[in-house]
Design an enzyme around this catalytic site. Structure first.
Site, mmCIF file in Angstrom:
data_model
loop_
_atom_site.group_PDB
_atom_site.id
_atom_site.type_symbol
_atom_site.label_atom_id
_atom_site.label_comp_id
_atom_site.label_asym_id
_atom_site.label_seq_id
_atom_site.Cartn_x
_atom_site.Cartn_y
_atom_site.Cartn_z
ATOM 1 N N LYS A 220 0.855 -1.185 0.000
ATOM 2 C CA LYS A 220 0.000 0.000 0.000
ATOM 3 C C LYS A 220 0.883 1.224 0.000
ATOM 4 C CE LYS A 220 -2.858 2.846 3.001
ATOM 5 N NZ LYS A 220 -3.412 3.043 4.357
ATOM 6 N N GLU A 269 -6.718 13.425 13.267
ATOM 7 C CA GLU A 269 -5.940 12.223 13.539
ATOM 8 C C GLU A 269 -4.880 12.438 14.619
ATOM 9 O OE1 GLU A 269 -3.633 8.648 11.165
ATOM 10 O OE2 GLU A 269 -4.791 10.143 10.068
ATOM 11 N N GLU A 313 -7.576 -1.177 4.505
ATOM 12 C CA GLU A 313 -6.693 -0.042 4.756
ATOM 13 C C GLU A 313 -6.645 0.274 6.246
ATOM 14 O OE1 GLU A 313 -6.401 4.713 3.558
ATOM 15 O OE2 GLU A 313 -7.784 3.401 2.489
ATOM 16 N N GLU A 448 -11.789 11.645 -3.751
ATOM 17 C CA GLU A 448 -11.647 11.566 -2.302
ATOM 18 C C GLU A 448 -10.736 12.680 -1.784
ATOM 19 O OE1 GLU A 448 -9.457 8.687 0.913
ATOM 20 O OE2 GLU A 448 -10.812 7.707 -0.510
ATOM 21 N N LYS A 452 -11.309 15.862 0.934
ATOM 22 C CA LYS A 452 -10.408 16.124 2.059
ATOM 23 C C LYS A 452 -9.850 17.546 2.041
ATOM 24 C CE LYS A 452 -9.002 11.316 2.740
ATOM 25 N NZ LYS A 452 -7.908 10.321 2.609
#
Length: 463
Positions: A220, A269, A313, A448, A452
């Protein structure tokens, strides 16, 4: 390092000068005062009359804010050992320092605020010339708001040749400036132009990454892109931060000023929080927009919860963070499944990781083990960072790096600097990334990243 009750400031400075003369080296003195609650944005604005090296941090928990003005000491490091070197600099600085503090609240006294770039080996410095690979600053003045109370920390570096009366006079004059009510702009900047940086090339990079993942080059990789916007005037940081605080209430709000430029953001986060040896980290990976109605919002949330790509993910991140935390902690707790974490524009998959930090380890030790998580770099860690360095079309700088604070009691908190922008005068670079796996669709990933970008666009003249 000594914590003691607060005598008169004349006695504090006089004792520090005598000690500096006896030891023939500078002495660090920190003084904490409690006061009625102070508007952090007003304090930040007033602080520019003293120094344009300013910092802002508001916890996602909402009742804890810090504003730093000036620099009593700035520590920098670069290269592969930057975390270790900064920890050593921090430890050395605390030796012999004296804190006069009757309250013992976290985030008061000797506190360092700052951050780390995503990749210290990145050779292309543009547009991050004003931000070193790693930087922690102990402010000359620190406002800490906790609940309904405010604390002011004044940090002094006292030299043998200093004069007591001059230091006290300067301190009094600067405090008067900091608490002087000066009206600041309430208007967010007006955007006049925007330019996506090589969007088609970025999509091609995503496509190439999916093919490389299928060939087993890596599992990834997270790829980011840049949006450059221009305003009708120089951006003032106070209204931007206030708007972010009002609209992104579940996020960490931050700003770091360096040489007149700002790195600012609203990130959901958390990387790691440490308080009384209790360690909390966060797995936040997997993203979908919020719905326009309650029914649509619930449907999108369930779609995210049961989407194989996003669950895979997310699990990558959970496993990596769990392994990193176990290496320096005990009593590690990880829930069996994620829950939804809603923000204003987005919702994410969320799993907290809790533990008790082992003796001998620090928050910086934890940050070094966690950065970058698979949510920001990829898997395997080293290969994904090298892949990003070679293939990505931008220099991330502090974007996706750890930003936050720590104090001299081994408390602190760092978040991952996503949903962010580098503001340079009347221009800004906004950044957003997404996780690429073997079945990723370049157009879907592009869309996406557009979602964001919205939190920062909404306070920078966008929508």
């Amino acid at each position: 390092m000594l914590h003691t009750k607060v005598p008169h400031i004349e006695e504090i400075i006089g004792d520090a000068i005598k000690k500096a003369q006896q030891q023939e080296k500078p002495q660090m003195v920190s003084v904490v005062e409690r006061m009625d609650q102070m508007d952090p944005f007003q304090f930040l604005y007033a602080g520019q009359s003293i120094d344009r090296h300013r910092h802002f941090w508001r916890s996602a928990e909402g009742n804890f804010t810090m504003v730093g003005i000036g620099s009593a000491r700035t520590m920098r490091s670069s290269g592969s050992y930057r975390f270790t070197e900064l920890q050593q600099s921090w430890n050395t600085f605390l030796e012999g320092a004296v804190t006069y503090d009757e309250y013992g609240e976290k985030g008061t006294g000797i506190v360092a605020l700052g951050g780390f770039s995503f990749d210290p080996e990145q050779k292309n410095h543009h547009p991050w010339e004003s931000f070193p690979a790693s930087q922690l600053t102990i402010p000359a003045y620190l406002l800490t708001n906790k609940g309904s109370l405010s604390y002011l920390t004044s940090n002094f570096i006292i030299f043998p040749e200093d004069h007591q009366k001059q230091i006290i006079r300067n301190w009094g004059d600067q405090k008067e400036q900091l608490f002087m009510e000066k009206p600041y702009s309430s208007s967010v900047p007006v955007r006049v132009d925007e330019k996506e940086i090589e969007p088609e090339q970025w999509k091609q990079t995503v496509q190439q990454a999916t093919e490389d993942i299928k060939r087993g080059v890596l599992e990834k990789v997270v790829l980011a892109r840049e949006l450059r916007i221009t305003f009708d005037n120089t951006v003032e940081i106070e209204p931007v931060l206030k708007a972010l605080s009002e609209t992104q209430q579940n996020s960490y709000i931050f700003a770091f000023e360096s040489e007149g430029e700002y790195f600012v953001g609203a990130t959901p986060e958390r990387l790691a929080k440490l308080e009384n040896q209790q360690l909390i980290s966060t797995c936040l990976a997997g993203t979908i927009p919020r719905g326009d109605t309650e029914e649509e919002d619930k449907r999108l949330g369930m779609e995210l919860m049961y989407d194989p790509k996003n669950r895979q993910e997310h699990q990558f991140v959970v496993e990596m963070i769990k392994e990193a935390v176990e290496a320096c902690s005990h009593h590690v707790e990880v829930p069996d499944a994620p829950v939804l974490y809603p923000l204003r524009n987005l919702q994410h998959l969320y799993t907290p990781v809790k533990a008790v930090l082992d003796e001998g380890f620090t928050l910086i030790d934890v940050i070094e083990r966690l950065h970058p998580t698979p949510a920001l770099g990829g898997l395997p860690q080293k290969k994904s960072v090298e892949y990003i360095r070679y293939h990505e079309t931008l220099n991330r700088g502090w974007y996706a790096g750890p930003v936050g604070w720590l104090d001299d009691r081994n408390n602190g908190e760092f978040a991952v600097a996503i949903r962010s922008a580098l503001i340079q005068g009347d221009e800004a670079s906004l950044f957003a990334g997404c996780g690429v796996v073997e079945d990723s669709d370049p157009q879907a990933e592009y869309e996406e990243t557009a979602v964001k970008l919205k939190p920062m666009l909404s306070v920078l003249g966008g929508y």
